[in-house]
Enzyme design. Structure first.
Site, mmCIF file in Angstrom:
data_model
loop_
_atom_site.group_PDB
_atom_site.id
_atom_site.type_symbol
_atom_site.label_atom_id
_atom_site.label_comp_id
_atom_site.label_asym_id
_atom_site.label_seq_id
_atom_site.Cartn_x
_atom_site.Cartn_y
_atom_site.Cartn_z
ATOM 1 N N LYS A 37 -12.205 -4.688 -5.492
ATOM 2 C CA LYS A 37 -12.968 -3.457 -5.674
ATOM 3 C C LYS A 37 -12.097 -2.344 -6.238
ATOM 4 C CE LYS A 37 -12.982 -3.410 -0.654
ATOM 5 N NZ LYS A 37 -13.850 -3.666 0.475
ATOM 6 N N LYS A 79 -6.798 -11.284 -8.322
ATOM 7 C CA LYS A 79 -7.948 -11.419 -7.430
ATOM 8 C C LYS A 79 -9.096 -10.485 -7.845
ATOM 9 C CE LYS A 79 -8.352 -10.911 -2.725
ATOM 10 N NZ LYS A 79 -7.883 -10.684 -1.358
ATOM 11 N N LYS A 130 0.812 -1.210 0.000
ATOM 12 C CA LYS A 130 0.000 0.000 0.000
ATOM 13 C C LYS A 130 0.847 1.261 0.000
ATOM 14 C CE LYS A 130 -4.328 -1.667 1.983
ATOM 15 N NZ LYS A 130 -5.217 -1.642 3.141
#
Ligand code: TRP
Length: 332
Positions: free
Chosen positions: A198, A195, A112
């Site tokens: 969202k 994967k 991140k």
């Protein structure tokens, strides 16, 4: 079994969240000796860019998705992390016994923060300590989490052990990861090697819990496959990522093994399989979508459920917090 888990109110839930997490939460709730706490992790959501104007609504929406997906507020407590203040308080206490070196090894932080780790906020770095507090404050014995959170859960166990050793106590419980049955990893419909997520810019990559029947059918129709028909064995799906993903989704929706799906469809083409998969997905999701829309039309009802969940969570967490404070020697 005391179960705790949470999801961030970052955006709409998709089929991957449902099959990979939410459905499992519902199964755990139905186990005879379980007590479940399911949390909207809004304090985690603010560790990255977010929209303050949409946060409260996103919180309601995730709570609605929990309920539409089958979490029963009469059986399980559904609550909002930021409303139960003991989470943040315990986090501070635990942060004093968490080594920076351990946090630096967290792969999610590295992903991140990217190249700009020096500019990342302290909250993003300390995220796993808050997650440990979330879990330990309930003395949760089992925590259903996906692969991506296993490392954080391991750190929670580590922090609990450090606390207990340091203060010669058994106050905190080391939680176990827990999945009922086989964990389903749902991949992107556009690229079976990634994967379902969202954060994928392509809407076609995922099926949202709020998609209508038409949209679901279209997305499945366009999903990645290959020119070969469905094989006879699961082994033959190796390397065929798109094909494997659709078979996995079918198996998860129908709650059968992949081998059983192939027994039924071996030799058949995607023109036959995809509509069947779409029907199955619609059949499963339609009632959820409907329930979710009903709830979203009645935000007061959601708020009522959250207030009740917060109250229950407050009682339990205050008890643990007091114990921890006493153990640590604070004035009272
Ligand atoms: N970090 C989790 C996620 O993004 C959400 C979460 C926050 C959580 N606190 C938790 C999950 C405690 C399990 C237990 O998926």
């Amino acid at each position: 079994m005391r179960i705790l888990s949470g999801m961030q109110p970052t955006s709409h839930l998709h089929l991957g969240n449902y099959l990979g997490a939410l459905r499992n939460w519902v199964k755990l709730q139905d186990e005879p000796d379980s007590e479940c706490f399911y949390m909207v992790a809004d304090l985690h959501a603010i560790t990255q860019d977010y929209d303050p104007e949409g946060l409260a609504q996103a919180t309601r929406e995730i709570a609605a998705a929990f309920i539409a997906g089958g979490v029963d507020p009469a059986q399980s407590s559904i609550f909002v992390q930021s409303s139960v203040t003991a989470h943040s308080e315990l986090m501070w206490l635990l942060s004093t016994m968490t080594q920076m070196g351990k946090l630096e090894r967290m792969t999610q932080f590295k992903d991140k923060a990217g190249k700009n780790a020096e500019r990342a906020g302290l909250g993003l770095f300390a995220y796993p300590v808050l997650m440990a507090a979330d879990i330990l404050i309930y003395k949760a014995t089992h925590v259903p989490v996906g692969e991506d959170q296993k490392q954080h859960l391991e750190l929670s166990r580590d922090i609990a052990a450090t606390f207990n050793t340091k203060y010669k106590t058994e106050t905190l419980i080391q939680p176990e990861p827990y999945i009922v049955g086989e964990a389903t990893r749902v991949m992107s419909l556009q690229d079976g090697s990634k994967k379902m997520s969202k954060s994928d810019p392509s809407e076609k990559s995922r099926i949202n819990m709020t998609d209508d029947a038409d949209t679901i059918a279209k997305k499945i129709k366009k999903a990645q496959t290959d020119p070969e028909p469905l094989p006879e064995t699961v082994e033959e799906l190796e390397g065929r990522v798109g094909a494997l993903n659709l078979v996995t989704i079918y198996a998860a929706l129908a709650e059968v093994s992949r081998a059983e799906v192939l027994t039924q469809y071996a030799g058949k083409g995607w023109g036959e399989f995809k509509p069947a998969l779409a029907d199955l997905a619609v059949e499963m999701l339609a009632p959820m979508t409907e329930r979710m829309n009903q709830l979203m039309d009645d935000p007061l009802e959601i708020d009522k459920i959250l207030v009740a969940g917060n109250e229950k969570a407050h009682q339990i967490t205050q008890k643990t917090l007091k114990e921890v404070q006493e153990t640590m020697g604070f004035w009272k």
